[in-house]
Motif scaffolding. Structure first.
Motif, PDB file in Angstrom:
ATOM      1  N   UNK A 157       0.742  -1.350   0.104  1.00 42.43           N
ATOM      2  CA  UNK A 157       0.126   0.238  -0.216  1.00 42.43           C
ATOM      3  C   UNK A 157       0.865   1.470   0.040  1.00 42.43           C
ATOM      4  N   UNK A 158       2.085   1.471   0.570  1.00 42.50           N
ATOM      5  CA  UNK A 158       2.944   2.457   0.943  1.00 42.50           C
ATOM      6  C   UNK A 158       3.420   2.946  -0.259  1.00 42.50           C
ATOM      7  N   UNK A 159       4.162   1.569  -1.270  1.00 45.07           N
ATOM      8  CA  UNK A 159       4.768   1.748  -2.608  1.00 45.07           C
ATOM      9  C   UNK A 159       3.731   2.455  -3.533  1.00 45.07           C
ATOM     10  N   UNK A 160       2.799   1.821  -3.438  1.00 47.54           N
ATOM     11  CA  UNK A 160       1.484   2.241  -4.603  1.00 47.54           C
ATOM     12  C   UNK A 160       1.136   3.846  -4.221  1.00 47.54           C
ATOM     13  N   UNK A 161       0.728   3.862  -2.664  1.00 50.13           N
ATOM     14  CA  UNK A 161       0.263   5.392  -2.347  1.00 50.13           C
ATOM     15  C   UNK A 161       1.748   6.576  -2.312  1.00 50.13           C
ATOM     16  N   UNK A 162       2.711   6.431  -2.115  1.00 42.12           N
ATOM     17  CA  UNK A 162       3.799   6.874  -2.900  1.00 42.12           C
ATOM     18  C   UNK A 162       4.384   7.001  -3.964  1.00 42.12           C
ATOM     19  N   UNK A 163       3.840   6.310  -4.811  1.00 42.38           N
ATOM     20  CA  UNK A 163       3.944   6.388  -5.889  1.00 42.38           C
ATOM     21  C   UNK A 163       3.719   7.985  -6.883  1.00 42.38           C
ATOM     22  N   UNK A 164       5.459   8.422  -7.489  1.00 42.21           N
ATOM     23  CA  UNK A 164       4.687   9.811  -8.316  1.00 42.21           C
ATOM     24  C   UNK A 164       3.426   9.741  -9.330  1.00 42.21           C
ATOM     25  N   UNK A 165       3.252   9.358  -9.936  1.00 41.86           N
ATOM     26  CA  UNK A 165       2.090   9.179 -10.199  1.00 41.86           C
ATOM     27  C   UNK A 165       0.853   9.010  -9.669  1.00 41.86           C
ATOM     28  N   UNK A 166       0.791   8.662  -8.535  1.00 43.47           N
ATOM     29  CA  UNK A 166      -0.178   7.804  -7.721  1.00 43.47           C
ATOM     30  C   UNK A 166      -0.636   6.631  -8.384  1.00 43.47           C
ATOM     31  N   UNK A 167       0.022   5.746  -8.968  1.00 47.43           N
ATOM     32  CA  UNK A 167      -0.655   4.268  -9.247  1.00 47.43           C
ATOM     33  C   UNK A 167       0.422   3.657  -9.661  1.00 47.43           C
ATOM     34  N   UNK A 168       0.411   2.547  -9.445  1.00 50.80           N
ATOM     35  CA  UNK A 168       1.471   1.662  -9.915  1.00 50.80           C
ATOM     36  C   UNK A 168       1.901   0.283 -10.285  1.00 50.80           C
ATOM     37  N   UNK A 169       2.328  -0.364 -11.480  1.00 48.36           N
ATOM     38  CA  UNK A 169       2.491  -1.607 -12.314  1.00 48.36           C
ATOM     39  C   UNK A 169       2.917  -2.641 -11.048  1.00 48.36           C
ATOM     40  N   UNK A 170       1.710  -3.624 -11.033  1.00 44.75           N
ATOM     41  CA  UNK A 170       2.661  -4.742 -10.252  1.00 44.75           C
ATOM     42  C   UNK A 170       3.803  -5.341 -10.417  1.00 44.75           C
ATOM     43  N   UNK A 171       4.789  -5.033 -11.590  1.00 45.76           N
ATOM     44  CA  UNK A 171       5.738  -5.318 -11.757  1.00 45.76           C
ATOM     45  C   UNK A 171       6.924  -4.054 -11.021  1.00 45.76           C
ATOM     46  N   UNK A 172       6.330  -2.861 -10.591  1.00 44.74           N
ATOM     47  CA  UNK A 172       7.223  -2.146  -9.973  1.00 44.74           C
ATOM     48  C   UNK A 172       6.831  -2.710  -8.717  1.00 44.74           C
ATOM     49  N   UNK A 173       5.926  -3.143  -8.445  1.00 47.07           N
ATOM     50  CA  UNK A 173       6.075  -3.085  -6.557  1.00 47.07           C
ATOM     51  C   UNK A 173       6.171  -4.686  -6.197  1.00 47.07           C
ATOM     52  N   UNK A 174       6.144  -5.375  -7.079  1.00 49.98           N
ATOM     53  CA  UNK A 174       6.382  -6.802  -6.026  1.00 49.98           C
ATOM     54  C   UNK A 174       7.574  -7.191  -5.644  1.00 49.98           C
ATOM     55  N   UNK A 175       8.415  -5.829  -5.628  1.00 50.76           N
ATOM     56  CA  UNK A 175       9.814  -6.638  -4.863  1.00 50.76           C
ATOM     57  C   UNK A 175       9.617  -6.221  -2.855  1.00 50.76           C
ATOM     58  N   UNK A 176       8.735  -6.885  -3.062  1.00 52.04           N
ATOM     59  CA  UNK A 176       8.624  -7.238  -1.071  1.00 52.04           C
ATOM     60  C   UNK A 176       9.296  -8.064  -0.405  1.00 52.04           C
ATOM     61  N   UNK A 177       9.431  -8.383  -0.754  1.00 52.60           N
ATOM     62  CA  UNK A 177      10.348 -10.510  -0.185  1.00 52.60           C
ATOM     63  C   UNK A 177       9.712 -11.708   0.107  1.00 52.60           C
ATOM     64  N   UNK A 178       8.144 -11.695  -1.119  1.00 50.00           N
ATOM     65  CA  UNK A 178       7.876 -12.637  -0.837  1.00 50.00           C
ATOM     66  C   UNK A 178       7.845 -12.821  -2.741  1.00 50.00           C
ATOM     67  N   UNK A 179       7.055 -13.870  -3.551  1.00 54.22           N
ATOM     68  CA  UNK A 179       7.302 -14.427  -4.308  1.00 54.22           C
ATOM     69  C   UNK A 179       5.768 -13.875  -5.044  1.00 54.22           C
ATOM     70  N   UNK A 180       5.391 -13.869  -6.280  1.00 57.94           N
ATOM     71  CA  UNK A 180       4.772 -12.649  -6.973  1.00 57.94           C
ATOM     72  C   UNK A 180       3.384 -14.142  -7.010  1.00 57.94           C
TER      73      UNK A 180
END
Length: 95
Positions: free
Chosen positions: A30-53
């Protein structure tokens, strides 16, 4: 919460939101998405959170079900954004 008692519906909604946020991976997503400069995020850009896709997808689904995120498929990718007013509702509950 401090100005008037919650109704049954308000309490159920708040509990669903807090339950969804009760996981550190979901908070990070949620933080990765909320803090994204464009206001949205592709799952490809936020999936590096230490767990599998697949686990990331599971957590994003829980955040969507709680009404915290909106999603839109664009080609092969899904883009996420914070639902309008979701952060304000949480702030109001905690304020």
């Amino acid at each position: 919460m401090t100005s008037a008692p919650l109704s049954v519906d308000e309490a159920e909604r708040a509990a669903a939101v807090f339950k969804a946020l009760g996981d550190p991976v979901r908070l990070r997503l949620l933080s990765n998405i909320a803090s994204s400069p464009s206001g949205e995020a592709c799952v490809c850009d936020i999936q590096d959170v230490g767990v599998s896709q697949p686990t990331v997808s599971h957590h994003l689904k829980k955040l969507r079900e709680a009404g915290l995120l909106l999603s839109e498929r664009r080609g092969h990718w899904v883009y996420y954004r914070v639902a309008p007013g979701a952060l304000a509702v949480m702030a109001q509950l905690l304020g």
